[in-house]
Design an enzyme around this catalytic site. Structure first.
Site, short mmCIF file in Angstrom:
data_model
loop_
_atom_site.label_atom_id
_atom_site.label_comp_id
_atom_site.label_asym_id
_atom_site.label_seq_id
_atom_site.Cartn_x
_atom_site.Cartn_y
_atom_site.Cartn_z
N LYS A 117 0.85 -1.18 0.00
CA LYS A 117 0.00 0.00 0.00
C LYS A 117 0.89 1.23 0.00
O LYS A 117 1.82 1.31 0.80
CB LYS A 117 -0.93 0.02 1.23
CG LYS A 117 -1.73 1.31 1.37
CD LYS A 117 -2.66 1.26 2.55
CE LYS A 117 -3.30 2.60 2.88
NZ LYS A 117 -3.53 3.52 1.80
N ASN A 140 6.78 6.19 -0.74
CA ASN A 140 8.09 5.53 -0.87
C ASN A 140 8.67 5.06 0.46
O ASN A 140 9.87 4.90 0.60
CB ASN A 140 9.10 6.46 -1.57
CG ASN A 140 8.67 6.81 -2.98
OD1 ASN A 140 8.15 5.97 -3.71
ND2 ASN A 140 8.86 8.07 -3.35
N ARG A 141 7.79 4.83 1.43
CA ARG A 141 8.17 4.35 2.75
C ARG A 141 9.05 5.35 3.52
O ARG A 141 9.67 4.99 4.51
CB ARG A 141 8.89 2.99 2.67
CG ARG A 141 8.00 1.84 2.14
CD ARG A 141 6.83 1.61 3.08
NE ARG A 141 6.03 0.46 2.74
CZ ARG A 141 4.92 0.49 2.00
NH1 ARG A 141 4.49 1.63 1.51
NH2 ARG A 141 4.24 -0.61 1.76
N LEU A 142 9.07 6.60 3.08
CA LEU A 142 9.79 7.63 3.82
C LEU A 142 8.81 8.27 4.82
O LEU A 142 8.46 9.44 4.73
CB LEU A 142 10.38 8.68 2.87
CG LEU A 142 11.54 8.20 2.00
CD1 LEU A 142 12.00 9.31 1.05
CD2 LEU A 142 12.71 7.75 2.88
#
Length: 212
Positions: free
Chosen positions: A9, A190-192
């Site tokens: 997700k 972007n998982r940041l």
């Protein structure tokens, strides 16, 4: 079954910057909880409670937040349940709130103590009748032979209390967790992800951004 490694997700609905944070983590939590309530998040007061036994074995389960103030977070349970026994062995615990609709989570760590008896009595009186009976009927966390056994116990206690209000069992009541750490997490692309930790140093809450 679908390949679990393919499930992803992307988080892109919001952000969390340092200038958005309240200096007081309790006020920051109240703000986020109010936003979760307004957004219609499913079970916004549900929280994972993690305890650790004297053998250093952790366990987690979902409980409901029933009160909070500028001291801590209150929940109720059976003192003789697994979590109750573990809290008697090790009074440190962690809470986790997850609001997927807002792509947010909050971690809280601290010491847990029982609340005063009067407050447990007051909350118990506010519970639905069936829940009061269940507090008497359920030997929480202990093995039982069947569902029918539990239902039979519930019927027996319902009959016992048919002509009077169930009082609070001595084995049931509230706990309050006094936080020493909060972490606010906002999902990002972007998982940041944005992560901010509040840690209590004396009487001062220090805030720092954490890497995702």
């Amino acid at each position: 079954m679908k390949n679990l490694s393919d499930i992803r997700k992307e988080y892109r609905d919001a952000r969390l910057d340092a200038d958005q944070l309240n200096d007081d983590p309790f006020r920051q939590f109240s703000k986020w909880l109010e936003e979760a309530l307004t957004a219609g998040v499913n079970e916004p007061t549900a929280m994972a409670l993690s305890t650790v036994s004297s053998a250093c074995r952790p366990s987690s389960r979902m409980v409901l937040l029933k009160d909070m103030d500028d001291r801590g977070f209150t929940f109720f349970t059976n003192y003789e349940s697994k979590k109750g026994l573990e809290l008697s062995e090790n009074p440190y615990a962690a809470l986790l709130f997850f609001w997927p609709e807002l792509e947010r989570q909050v971690r809280i760590e601290g010491r847990v103590t029982r609340i005063v008896i009067g407050k447990s009595d007051l909350y118990f009186r506010s519970r639905p009748e069936g829940s009061k009976v269940s507090a008497w009927a359920s030997p929480q966390s202990r093995p039982v032979p069947s569902r029918q056994y539990l239902e039979s116990l519930h019927r027996d206690y319902a009959m016992l209390f048919r002509s009077r209000e169930p009082e609070r069992p001595q084995s049931w009541g509230g706990y309050i967790l006094f936080p020493v750490l909060f972490e606010f997490w906002q999902g990002r692309e972007n998982r940041l992800h944005d992560r901010f930790e509040y840690s209590l140093k004396g009487r001062i809450w220090e805030i720092q951004r954490l890497a995702p």
